[in-house]
Design an enzyme around this catalytic site. Structure first.
Site: not given
Ligand SMILES: C=CC1=C(C)c2cc3[nH]c(cc4nc(cc5[nH]c(cc1n2)c(C)c5CCC(=O)O)C(CCC(=O)O)=C4C)c(C)c3C=C
Ligand code: FES
Ligand SMILES: [Fe+2]
Length: 428
Positions: A352, A345, A66, A155-156, A268, A348, A88, A82
């Site tokens: 998080e 890494d 991503m 992707r983003y 996730h 998240e 998604l 995104l």
């Protein structure tokens, strides 16, 4: 509380100039052990000249993921892409209107999070390092398909899929007889919202950038031949890399507490609408967890829990943060968090898990820890090379599993993309 963990740990770190330790040494030290049981002999590395062209080479090895914003200035564009992705976050006919609105509204909050983890996502650096190192190993282990050229397609974020594709064409793939490229997902477990989305994007840009060749109107022989490594949830090298990291973290607890440490595998989450569509990801994440637990001897209590849900709709639980709180309330304060669905890494893990859960929820409880992400781990990179070698030898275009759509799928993109990639088998 200040960020507890160092952002990039020192041990297997890429240098900024991408000058690496010899891949031969990484290969001979680590790769074979999980394939040879307890044997101690290091297998000889085939004596090939690096970058010599084999009878089937060169081969482009494209790492798909991503991506993430490398700086806080890139967060806006990252979120716009995104929220524009209907694979998604499907927003129907209003996607192009609501998507940018939500992205704009979330940008300041997410920018703050990236600022707190050092100003950006480390995923580009790790992906480029992993791809380059894996290709060096493959040049030795798969001389027939050498040289192996590393590419990254996000992707983003940059490098985007279209930029990777343009680079492939500039580098001579798609000329002459077309050449061979492998789309290697860097998500070990398949979800239509992650790997599926990247493949839909790759298929779209293939049609746009290879134009008439791609549709077969002009010289279809000259189009790039694609195949896909679409999932690898229980590869023994992946399992071993996770297991070793867990064992290293377990060893940091006093011996009399070690057996009672709870292992919390965290992945996730997915919206329940995606789970109920029949997405394969939850089952494949469960398979990874079971394989890792089996490898470390099933000696610890463990759970698979889910993190990072966004928005008001129902998501797959239990949530990681709630589970940590609940365990701590019951007096269980020796807990190891294991990010199991992402290999580098990212926000998240660094924000998080490290900052919000370990730094805040579990503040003052030194027994709540996280295992290191795989990042530049040589056991992991050898596993990537092993997966790629087996794929190159297999002659298959993708796994049989990829050809089956989710029971609840109504997407034309999925249908056409799967038809295209499965159909590539006849060229390999
Ligand atoms: C295996 C990993 C991931 C799955 C499955 C996944 C599904 C998924 N994600 C969203 C929505 C968002 N995800 C966001 C960030 C983000 N997602 C993953 C991984 C998976 N997502 C990662 C690693 C990241 C962070 C990237 C980084 O740190 O570099 C975001 C943006 C952040 C935010 O706004 O909170 C959103 C939104 C959905 C809806 C979904 C399944 C359908
Ligand atoms: S959503 Fe899973 S195949 Fe289309
Ligand atoms: Fe996500």
């Amino acid at each position: 509380m200040a960020l507890r963990a160092p952002l990039i740990r020192a041990c297997h770190q890429p240098s900024s100039t991408l000058s690496f330790a010899s891949p031969t040494s990484a290969w001979s030290q680590h790769a074979p052990q999980w394939r040879r049981g307890n044997a101690t002999a290091v297998p000889p590395v085939p004596p090939v000249t690096q970058n010599a062209t084999g009878s089937k080479g060169p081969t482009a090895m494209v790492f798909m993921n991503m991506g993430g914003p490398s700086t806080t200035d890139e967060v806006g564009d990252f979120l716009s892409r995104l929220f524009a992705d209907a694979d998604l976050i499907p927003l129907g006919r209003l996607q192009n209107y609501i998507g940018p609105l939500i992205a704009r509204r979330r940008t300041p909050k997410i920018q703050k999070q990236y600022a707190e983890i050092g100003g950006g996502s480390p995923i580009r650096k790790w992906s480029e390092f992993q791809a380059a190192e894996m290709c060096k190993i493959l040049d030795h282990t798969s001389p027939e398909t050498a040289p192996h050229k590393p590419y990254v397609a996000f992707r983003y974020a940059n490098p985007l899929t279209e930029h990777m594709y343009e680079q492939l064409l500039q580098d001579g793939f798609g000329a002459g007889k077309g050449g061979r490229a492998v789309a290697f997902t860097q998500y070990p477990q398949y979800s239509c919202s992650t790997t599926g989305s990247s493949l839909n994007e790759l298929w779209k840009w293939r049609n746009r950038l290879e134009g008439k060749r791609a549709t077969g109107e002009v010289n279809p022989e000259g189009a790039i031949k694609w195949s896909v490594i679409d999932r690898w949830p229980v590869h023994p090298g992946l399992v071993d890399a996770f297991a070793k990291n867990i064992e290293e973290t377990l060893a940091t607890y006093p011996e009399d507490r070690r057996d009672n440490v709870v292992l919390l595998f965290s992945a996730h989450s997915l919206p329940m609408s995606v789970v109920n569509r029949g997405d394969p990801y939850p089952a494949e994440v469960g398979a990874t967890v079971h394989a890792v637990m089996h490898r470390i001897g099933m000696k610890h209590p463990y759970r698979l829990v889910w993190q990072s849900q966004v928005g008001p709709q129902p998501w797959l639980g239990a949530q990681t943060v709630d589970t940590v709180e609940s365990l701590m309330k019951k007096g269980q304060t020796d807990i190891i968090l294991i990010p199991i669905a992402f290999t580098s890494d990212h926000i998240e893990t660094l924000y998080e898990l490290d900052k919000e859960i370990i730094g805040e929820t579990a503040e003052g409880h030194e027994g709540v820890k996280r295992v290191e992400s795989l990042n530049g781990n040589p056991v992991f990179i050898s596993a990537l090379a092993d997966i790629a070698k087996a794929h190159l030898e297999s002659g298959s275009a993708c796994s049989p599993q990829m050809q089956l759509r989710c029971p609840g799928c109504v997407s034309e993109r999925c249908l056409e993309q799967k038809k295209f990639f499965a159909g590539q088998a006849r060229h390999l």
